[in-house]
Design a protein around this motif. Structure first.
Motif, PDB file in Angstrom:
ATOM      1  N   VAL A  60     -27.598 -12.458  17.883  1.00  0.00           N
ATOM      2  CA  VAL A  60     -27.081 -10.856  17.790  1.00  0.00           C
ATOM      3  C   VAL A  60     -27.371 -10.307  19.460  1.00  0.00           C
ATOM      4  O   VAL A  60     -27.982 -10.596  20.252  1.00  0.00           O
ATOM      5  N   ALA A  61     -25.926  -9.876  19.955  1.00  0.00           N
ATOM      6  CA  ALA A  61     -25.746  -9.398  21.168  1.00  0.00           C
ATOM      7  C   ALA A  61     -26.204  -8.085  21.575  1.00  0.00           C
ATOM      8  O   ALA A  61     -26.822  -7.389  20.420  1.00  0.00           O
ATOM      9  N   ASN A  62     -26.167  -7.930  22.706  1.00  0.00           N
ATOM     10  CA  ASN A  62     -27.050  -6.375  23.157  1.00  0.00           C
ATOM     11  C   ASN A  62     -26.243  -5.539  22.448  1.00  0.00           C
ATOM     12  O   ASN A  62     -24.806  -5.568  22.662  1.00  0.00           O
ATOM     13  N   LEU A  63     -26.714  -4.220  21.829  1.00  0.00           N
ATOM     14  CA  LEU A  63     -26.139  -3.500  21.325  1.00  0.00           C
ATOM     15  C   LEU A  63     -25.283  -3.677  20.146  1.00  0.00           C
ATOM     16  O   LEU A  63     -24.291  -2.938  19.825  1.00  0.00           O
ATOM     17  N   GLU A  64     -25.490  -4.698  19.201  1.00  0.00           N
ATOM     18  CA  GLU A  64     -24.625  -5.205  18.184  1.00  0.00           C
ATOM     19  C   GLU A  64     -25.481  -4.448  17.144  1.00  0.00           C
ATOM     20  O   GLU A  64     -26.484  -4.644  16.961  1.00  0.00           O
ATOM     21  N   PRO A  65     -24.698  -3.700  16.204  1.00  0.00           N
ATOM     22  CA  PRO A  65     -25.524  -3.242  15.148  1.00  0.00           C
ATOM     23  C   PRO A  65     -25.246  -4.034  13.663  1.00  0.00           C
ATOM     24  O   PRO A  65     -24.342  -4.722  13.764  1.00  0.00           O
ATOM     25  N   VAL A  66     -26.141  -4.068  12.994  1.00  0.00           N
ATOM     26  CA  VAL A  66     -26.442  -4.829  11.873  1.00  0.00           C
ATOM     27  C   VAL A  66     -26.952  -3.925  10.916  1.00  0.00           C
ATOM     28  O   VAL A  66     -28.070  -3.274  10.821  1.00  0.00           O
ATOM     29  N   THR A  67     -26.206  -3.480   9.746  1.00  0.00           N
ATOM     30  CA  THR A  67     -26.581  -2.459   8.734  1.00  0.00           C
ATOM     31  C   THR A  67     -27.096  -3.067   7.469  1.00  0.00           C
ATOM     32  O   THR A  67     -26.759  -4.116   6.976  1.00  0.00           O
ATOM     33  N   PHE A  68     -28.293  -2.694   7.133  1.00  0.00           N
ATOM     34  CA  PHE A  68     -28.934  -3.097   5.980  1.00  0.00           C
ATOM     35  C   PHE A  68     -28.942  -2.131   4.964  1.00  0.00           C
ATOM     36  O   PHE A  68     -29.073  -0.632   5.352  1.00  0.00           O
TER      37      PHE A  68
END
Length: 184
Positions: free
Chosen positions: A157-165
């Motif tokens: 996961v890159a810096n400031l990469e969002p992942v929604t759960f």
């Protein structure tokens, strides 16, 4: 219920390719600008911003919240980064030389990290029922949690990469994973 976990901005240790883990390293100027940029480009769909208690996550949350016109509400220790034990502060080559099997003394086991991350999602959901939450967390926790709930591997996961759960029938699943980070 949806919760978007987003990785904190860059630190000096990130740019030096050092393993950070639970060591509390602050954001650098690049990380601060990444957070400001992400705050301007994220969709205006969140009700609250929260974070891990580590300084780099808290500062990223403050910068994001300022751009989104929101307030940071509390911290959640369950979404703190994985402890990498004695490997923290070392570069990739140093780590491989010392521990070629990648079993670092004092490292938090992956199954314990994932279990802690699930508890974190559950607690955030319980603390903010019906709200759309942006929670600033850390790369290894987000990646391993996403792998566990989706059953598939993924890139770091890159810096400031969002992942929604999203919680569906009592279980968490990944519902949105961007193809690329908002900023490198």
């Amino acid at each position: 219920m949806q919760i978007t976990l987003i990785r904190h901005g860059q630190t000096d240790w990130n740019s030096q390719r050092k393993l950070q883990g639970a060591t509390d390293i602050p954001l650098n100027e690049t990380g601060r600008e990444q957070a400001r940029t992400a705050g301007r480009t994220l969709p205006r769909e969140f009700d609250v911003v929260t974070s891990s208690p580590l300084g780099r996550a808290r500062e990223t949350a403050e910068l994001l919240a300022a751009e989104l016109g929101l307030t940071v509400v509390g911290t959640h220790p369950e979404i703190t980064e994985r402890s990498f034990g004695e490997a923290e502060g070392k570069t990739g080559p140093e780590v491989l030389e010392l521990w070629p099997d990648r079993n670092y003394p004092g490292m938090e086991p992956q199954d314990a990290l994932v279990a802690r991350g699930i508890v974190g999602l559950d607690r955030i959901a319980a603390t903010h029922p019906g709200e759309r939450v942006l929670a600033v967390s850390h790369g290894a926790l987000i990646r391993l949690l996403a792998e566990d709930v989706s059953g598939t591997g993924r890139e770091p996961v890159a810096n400031l990469e969002p992942v929604t759960f999203e919680r569906v029938e009592g279980s968490w699943r990944v519902v949105a994973t961007p193809d690329a980070a908002l900023s490198a």
